[in-house]
Scaffold this motif. Sequence first.
Motif, PDB file in Angstrom:
ATOM      1  N   GLU A 257      76.387  66.241  59.617  1.00 33.05           N
ATOM      2  CA  GLU A 257      77.196  67.554  59.432  1.00 33.05           C
ATOM      3  C   GLU A 257      78.612  67.248  59.710  1.00 33.05           C
ATOM      4  OE1 GLU A 257      75.081  69.847  62.233  1.00 33.05           O
ATOM      5  OE2 GLU A 257      73.253  69.975  60.988  1.00 33.05           O
ATOM      6  N   PHE A 258      78.949  66.509  60.673  1.00 31.37           N
ATOM      7  CA  PHE A 258      80.210  66.097  60.940  1.00 31.37           C
ATOM      8  C   PHE A 258      80.924  65.347  59.595  1.00 31.37           C
ATOM      9  CE2 PHE A 258      79.930  66.079  65.854  1.00 31.37           C
ATOM     10  CZ  PHE A 258      80.290  67.304  65.814  1.00 31.37           C
ATOM     11  N   LYS A 259      80.309  64.464  59.140  1.00 30.14           N
ATOM     12  CA  LYS A 259      80.798  63.760  58.068  1.00 30.14           C
ATOM     13  C   LYS A 259      80.948  64.589  56.982  1.00 30.14           C
ATOM     14  CE  LYS A 259      79.792  59.430  55.681  1.00 30.14           C
ATOM     15  NZ  LYS A 259      78.676  58.394  55.436  1.00 30.14           N
ATOM     16  N   LYS A 260      80.020  65.593  56.646  1.00 26.41           N
ATOM     17  CA  LYS A 260      80.252  66.706  55.712  1.00 26.41           C
ATOM     18  C   LYS A 260      81.394  67.422  55.753  1.00 26.41           C
ATOM     19  CE  LYS A 260      77.973  70.126  52.965  1.00 26.41           C
ATOM     20  NZ  LYS A 260      76.744  71.214  52.915  1.00 26.41           N
ATOM     21  N   ALA A 261      81.429  67.736  57.228  1.00 29.46           N
ATOM     22  CA  ALA A 261      82.886  68.690  57.609  1.00 29.46           C
ATOM     23  C   ALA A 261      84.050  68.046  57.216  1.00 29.46           C
ATOM     24  CB  ALA A 261      82.466  69.407  58.922  1.00 29.46           C
ATOM     25  N   LEU A 262      83.974  66.864  57.648  1.00 34.20           N
ATOM     26  CA  LEU A 262      85.217  65.959  57.629  1.00 34.20           C
ATOM     27  C   LEU A 262      85.537  65.995  56.101  1.00 34.20           C
ATOM     28  CD1 LEU A 262      87.312  64.194  58.969  1.00 34.20           C
ATOM     29  CD2 LEU A 262      85.831  62.239  58.992  1.00 34.20           C
ATOM     30  N   SER A 263      84.423  65.660  55.284  1.00 35.43           N
ATOM     31  CA  SER A 263      84.842  65.682  53.936  1.00 35.43           C
ATOM     32  C   SER A 263      85.190  66.938  53.284  1.00 35.43           C
ATOM     33  CB  SER A 263      83.469  65.140  53.183  1.00 35.43           C
ATOM     34  OG  SER A 263      83.537  65.150  51.874  1.00 35.43           O
ATOM     35  N   ASP A 264      84.662  67.874  53.751  1.00 38.23           N
ATOM     36  CA  ASP A 264      85.194  69.096  53.313  1.00 38.23           C
ATOM     37  C   ASP A 264      86.545  69.395  53.853  1.00 38.23           C
ATOM     38  OD1 ASP A 264      82.851  69.807  52.026  1.00 38.23           O
ATOM     39  OD2 ASP A 264      81.817  70.833  53.677  1.00 38.23           O
ATOM     40  N   ALA A 265      86.942  69.055  55.154  1.00 40.00           N
ATOM     41  CA  ALA A 265      88.174  69.167  55.704  1.00 40.00           C
ATOM     42  C   ALA A 265      89.023  68.466  54.823  1.00 40.00           C
ATOM     43  CB  ALA A 265      88.298  68.689  56.995  1.00 40.00           C
ATOM     44  N   GLU A 266      88.901  67.054  54.436  1.00 43.66           N
ATOM     45  CA  GLU A 266      89.824  66.284  53.744  1.00 43.66           C
ATOM     46  C   GLU A 266      89.961  67.092  52.387  1.00 43.66           C
ATOM     47  OE1 GLU A 266      87.781  62.307  53.414  1.00 43.66           O
ATOM     48  OE2 GLU A 266      88.604  61.613  55.293  1.00 43.66           O
ATOM     49  N   LEU A 267      89.177  67.582  51.870  1.00 39.05           N
ATOM     50  CA  LEU A 267      89.035  68.139  50.566  1.00 39.05           C
ATOM     51  C   LEU A 267      90.112  69.350  50.667  1.00 39.05           C
ATOM     52  CD1 LEU A 267      88.255  68.336  47.518  1.00 39.05           C
ATOM     53  CD2 LEU A 267      86.396  69.678  48.155  1.00 39.05           C
ATOM     54  N   ASP A 268      89.888  70.109  51.776  1.00 42.08           N
ATOM     55  CA  ASP A 268      90.838  71.185  52.015  1.00 42.08           C
ATOM     56  C   ASP A 268      92.288  70.550  52.256  1.00 42.08           C
ATOM     57  OD1 ASP A 268      88.745  73.132  51.903  1.00 42.08           O
ATOM     58  OD2 ASP A 268      88.476  73.066  53.831  1.00 42.08           O
ATOM     59  N   ILE A 269      92.200  69.598  52.921  1.00 42.52           N
ATOM     60  CA  ILE A 269      93.659  69.069  53.245  1.00 42.52           C
ATOM     61  C   ILE A 269      94.413  68.596  51.999  1.00 42.52           C
ATOM     62  CG2 ILE A 269      95.010  66.985  54.210  1.00 42.52           C
ATOM     63  CD1 ILE A 269      93.070  67.360  56.642  1.00 42.52           C
ATOM     64  N   GLU A 270      93.417  68.148  51.030  1.00 46.45           N
ATOM     65  CA  GLU A 270      94.054  67.595  49.683  1.00 46.45           C
ATOM     66  C   GLU A 270      94.427  68.812  48.926  1.00 46.45           C
ATOM     67  OE1 GLU A 270      94.736  64.655  48.400  1.00 46.45           O
ATOM     68  OE2 GLU A 270      94.221  63.876  50.309  1.00 46.45           O
TER      69      GLU A 270
END
Length: 151
Positions: free
Chosen positions: A122-135
């Motif tokens: 879940e954290f990995k998915k959230a981090l991936s989502d956060a990275e996408l949001d950052i991008e």
Amino acid sequence: MNQKIAFYLLSIIAIFFIGYNYSQFNIEPLKPEIITINNNDEIEEYKLDNLNLQQQLEELNNQLILALDELKSTSQKLNLSASKIQVLKKELSSIQNAFNLNDSSLKKSNAKLLDNEKTLKEFKKALSDAELDIELIKFDLEIAEANLRAD
């Protein structure tokens, strides 16, 4: 008549003499007669049989004593083995209890590990989502910067 009296007197004397001798013969105790029987062979055979039986009895007695000693030794070994079995049963029981506790602890740890892996995903998915949001935010910033420069 004198002859008659003499005959009677002699007859009476003879009768008394015969009676006296007969009574003396019957009054005297019988003399024991010793009969010797030559049975030395039978006596020796009896003694030899008796000696053989005594030897067999002694041998059987010794065998019985040895068997009793062996029985006592075996009984002691059996008692020792029985006590060792009791100790081993107690040890096995304590090992089984420790195994059950470790197995229970392992199952709890596996459950926690699975929960942690799920949380990690879940954290990995959230981090991936956060990275996408950052991008996306970076891209929006670059666009905003480019718009600012263009203005």
